[in-house]
Scaffold this motif. Sequence first.
Motif, mmCIF file in Angstrom:
data_model
loop_
_atom_site.group_PDB
_atom_site.id
_atom_site.type_symbol
_atom_site.label_atom_id
_atom_site.label_comp_id
_atom_site.label_asym_id
_atom_site.label_seq_id
_atom_site.Cartn_x
_atom_site.Cartn_y
_atom_site.Cartn_z
ATOM 1 N N THR A 84 -12.255 93.887 7.165
ATOM 2 C CA THR A 84 -13.093 92.807 7.673
ATOM 3 C C THR A 84 -14.539 93.268 7.704
ATOM 4 O O THR A 84 -14.821 94.367 8.183
ATOM 5 N N ALA A 85 -15.443 92.446 7.185
ATOM 6 C CA ALA A 85 -16.880 92.731 7.254
ATOM 7 C C ALA A 85 -17.449 92.068 8.507
ATOM 8 O O ALA A 85 -17.180 90.889 8.766
ATOM 9 N N LEU A 86 -18.207 92.839 9.275
ATOM 10 C CA LEU A 86 -18.817 92.343 10.505
ATOM 11 C C LEU A 86 -20.309 92.638 10.496
ATOM 12 O O LEU A 86 -20.734 93.650 9.937
ATOM 13 N N THR A 87 -21.097 91.784 11.135
ATOM 14 C CA THR A 87 -22.556 91.928 11.086
ATOM 15 C C THR A 87 -23.106 92.886 12.130
ATOM 16 O O THR A 87 -24.296 93.182 12.108
ATOM 17 N N ALA A 88 -22.288 93.394 13.023
ATOM 18 C CA ALA A 88 -22.729 94.324 14.061
ATOM 19 C C ALA A 88 -22.552 95.770 13.593
ATOM 20 O O ALA A 88 -21.827 96.049 12.632
ATOM 21 N N SER A 89 -23.193 96.694 14.308
ATOM 22 C CA SER A 89 -23.115 98.118 13.961
ATOM 23 C C SER A 89 -21.719 98.671 14.263
ATOM 24 O O SER A 89 -20.976 98.104 15.082
ATOM 25 N N PRO A 90 -21.362 99.787 13.640
ATOM 26 C CA PRO A 90 -20.062 100.398 13.941
ATOM 27 C C PRO A 90 -19.879 100.697 15.434
ATOM 28 O O PRO A 90 -18.784 100.512 15.975
ATOM 29 N N GLU A 91 -20.941 101.136 16.109
ATOM 30 C CA GLU A 91 -20.845 101.422 17.539
ATOM 31 C C GLU A 91 -20.486 100.166 18.331
ATOM 32 O O GLU A 91 -19.628 100.206 19.223
ATOM 33 N N GLN A 92 -21.134 99.057 18.001
ATOM 34 C CA GLN A 92 -20.866 97.800 18.704
ATOM 35 C C GLN A 92 -19.435 97.315 18.451
ATOM 36 O O GLN A 92 -18.755 96.872 19.377
ATOM 37 N N VAL A 93 -19.005 97.382 17.210
ATOM 38 C CA VAL A 93 -17.664 96.903 16.864
ATOM 39 C C VAL A 93 -16.604 97.809 17.488
ATOM 40 O O VAL A 93 -15.617 97.334 18.059
ATOM 41 N N PHE A 94 -16.815 99.114 17.404
ATOM 42 C CA PHE A 94 -15.891 100.082 18.001
ATOM 43 C C PHE A 94 -15.697 99.768 19.481
ATOM 44 O O PHE A 94 -14.566 99.662 19.968
ATOM 45 N N ASP A 95 -16.811 99.620 20.204
ATOM 46 C CA ASP A 95 -16.740 99.349 21.647
ATOM 47 C C ASP A 95 -16.075 98.011 21.934
ATOM 48 O O ASP A 95 -15.278 97.898 22.875
ATOM 49 N N ALA A 96 -16.373 96.990 21.153
ATOM 50 C CA ALA A 96 -15.754 95.673 21.369
ATOM 51 C C ALA A 96 -14.242 95.744 21.161
ATOM 52 O O ALA A 96 -13.480 95.105 21.895
ATOM 53 N N CYS A 97 -13.802 96.524 20.191
ATOM 54 C CA CYS A 97 -12.368 96.625 19.917
ATOM 55 C C CYS A 97 -11.615 97.353 21.023
ATOM 56 O O CYS A 97 -10.404 97.170 21.177
ATOM 57 N N LEU A 98 -12.311 98.157 21.812
ATOM 58 C CA LEU A 98 -11.676 98.864 22.927
ATOM 59 C C LEU A 98 -11.899 98.167 24.268
ATOM 60 O O LEU A 98 -11.417 98.628 25.293
ATOM 61 N N ASN A 99 -12.608 97.051 24.259
ATOM 62 C CA ASN A 99 -12.888 96.320 25.487
ATOM 63 C C ASN A 99 -11.699 95.420 25.825
ATOM 64 O O ASN A 99 -11.313 94.562 25.032
ATOM 65 N N VAL A 100 -11.137 95.612 27.001
ATOM 66 C CA VAL A 100 -9.922 94.892 27.397
ATOM 67 C C VAL A 100 -10.164 93.381 27.446
ATOM 68 O O VAL A 100 -9.345 92.596 26.954
ATOM 69 N N ALA A 101 -11.290 92.952 28.034
ATOM 70 C CA ALA A 101 -11.577 91.512 28.123
ATOM 71 C C ALA A 101 -11.761 90.893 26.741
ATOM 72 O O ALA A 101 -11.274 89.784 26.481
ATOM 73 N N GLU A 102 -12.458 91.583 25.837
ATOM 74 C CA GLU A 102 -12.626 91.076 24.476
ATOM 75 C C GLU A 102 -11.269 90.939 23.791
ATOM 76 O O GLU A 102 -11.023 89.982 23.059
ATOM 77 N N HIS A 103 -10.406 91.914 24.016
ATOM 78 C CA HIS A 103 -9.084 91.850 23.392
ATOM 79 C C HIS A 103 -8.308 90.622 23.875
ATOM 80 O O HIS A 103 -7.754 89.885 23.068
ATOM 81 N N THR A 104 -8.282 90.400 25.180
ATOM 82 C CA THR A 104 -7.526 89.255 25.682
ATOM 83 C C THR A 104 -8.150 87.938 25.223
ATOM 84 O O THR A 104 -7.422 86.999 24.900
ATOM 85 N N ARG A 105 -9.478 87.876 25.147
ATOM 86 C CA ARG A 105 -10.118 86.646 24.622
ATOM 87 C C ARG A 105 -9.743 86.425 23.161
ATOM 88 O O ARG A 105 -9.514 85.293 22.741
ATOM 89 N N SER A 106 -9.680 87.492 22.397
ATOM 90 C CA SER A 106 -9.368 87.359 20.968
ATOM 91 C C SER A 106 -7.921 86.916 20.742
ATOM 92 O O SER A 106 -7.590 86.410 19.675
ATOM 93 N N MET A 107 -7.073 87.112 21.739
ATOM 94 C CA MET A 107 -5.660 86.778 21.612
ATOM 95 C C MET A 107 -5.296 85.598 22.512
ATOM 96 O O MET A 107 -4.132 85.424 22.893
ATOM 97 N N ALA A 108 -6.265 84.763 22.836
ATOM 98 C CA ALA A 108 -6.050 83.633 23.749
ATOM 99 C C ALA A 108 -4.978 82.673 23.237
ATOM 100 O O ALA A 108 -4.257 82.066 24.039
ATOM 101 N N ALA A 109 -4.838 82.534 21.937
ATOM 102 C CA ALA A 109 -3.848 81.605 21.381
ATOM 103 C C ALA A 109 -2.423 81.973 21.793
ATOM 104 O O ALA A 109 -1.547 81.114 21.836
ATOM 105 N N SER A 110 -2.193 83.246 22.107
ATOM 106 C CA SER A 110 -0.865 83.677 22.549
ATOM 107 C C SER A 110 -0.832 83.919 24.060
ATOM 108 O O SER A 110 0.091 84.567 24.560
ATOM 109 N N SER A 111 -1.846 83.403 24.772
ATOM 110 C CA SER A 111 -1.920 83.526 26.244
ATOM 111 C C SER A 111 -1.846 84.975 26.704
ATOM 112 O O SER A 111 -1.257 85.284 27.744
ATOM 113 N N GLU A 112 -2.464 85.865 25.946
ATOM 114 C CA GLU A 112 -2.390 87.284 26.287
ATOM 115 C C GLU A 112 -3.211 87.575 27.534
ATOM 116 O O GLU A 112 -4.292 87.036 27.729
#
Length: 148
Positions: free
Chosen positions: A8-36
């Motif tokens: 996947t190509a993303l417009t943010a820096s590797p540091e920003q993407v890395f941190d977002a992928c380890l952020n618990v709230a971001e993860h649950t928001r990204s999986m909202a369709a499955s009520s995670e």
Amino acid sequence: MPHFELTTALTASPEQVFDACLNVAEHTRSMAASSERTVGGRARGTLAPGEAVTFQARHFGLTWRLTARITSYDRPRRFVDEQEAGPFQRWCHAHHFEPDGSGGTIMTDVVDFASPLGALGRLADAAVLGWYMPRLIRSRNAYLARTF
């Protein structure tokens, strides 16, 4: 064992993407369709090396729990989460982040998994999970792309 890779190509820096992928709230928001939601371990903030979190979600009309631990961590290049408890016999998700040369990131997900129950699990992997799991990760990645 089923294996897939997504890029996947993303417009943010590797540091920003890395941190977002380890952020618990971001993860649950990204999986909202499955009520995670988070039901154990770190409930907020960014996961650190060795930390675990338990998520609960609905898939196929059933509620599932999966506890994953960060087993490898090399900020901002790579981290790995592996299932400690949950529905899979094995779940290993490696996240790779590379600069794209113009300020963005090329993120590669490498996932290996296997269902329990021997031949029945292999049948489920081949018939359903082999297409469902990549679709789920693509959906998460599309959320990240929209966020950045």
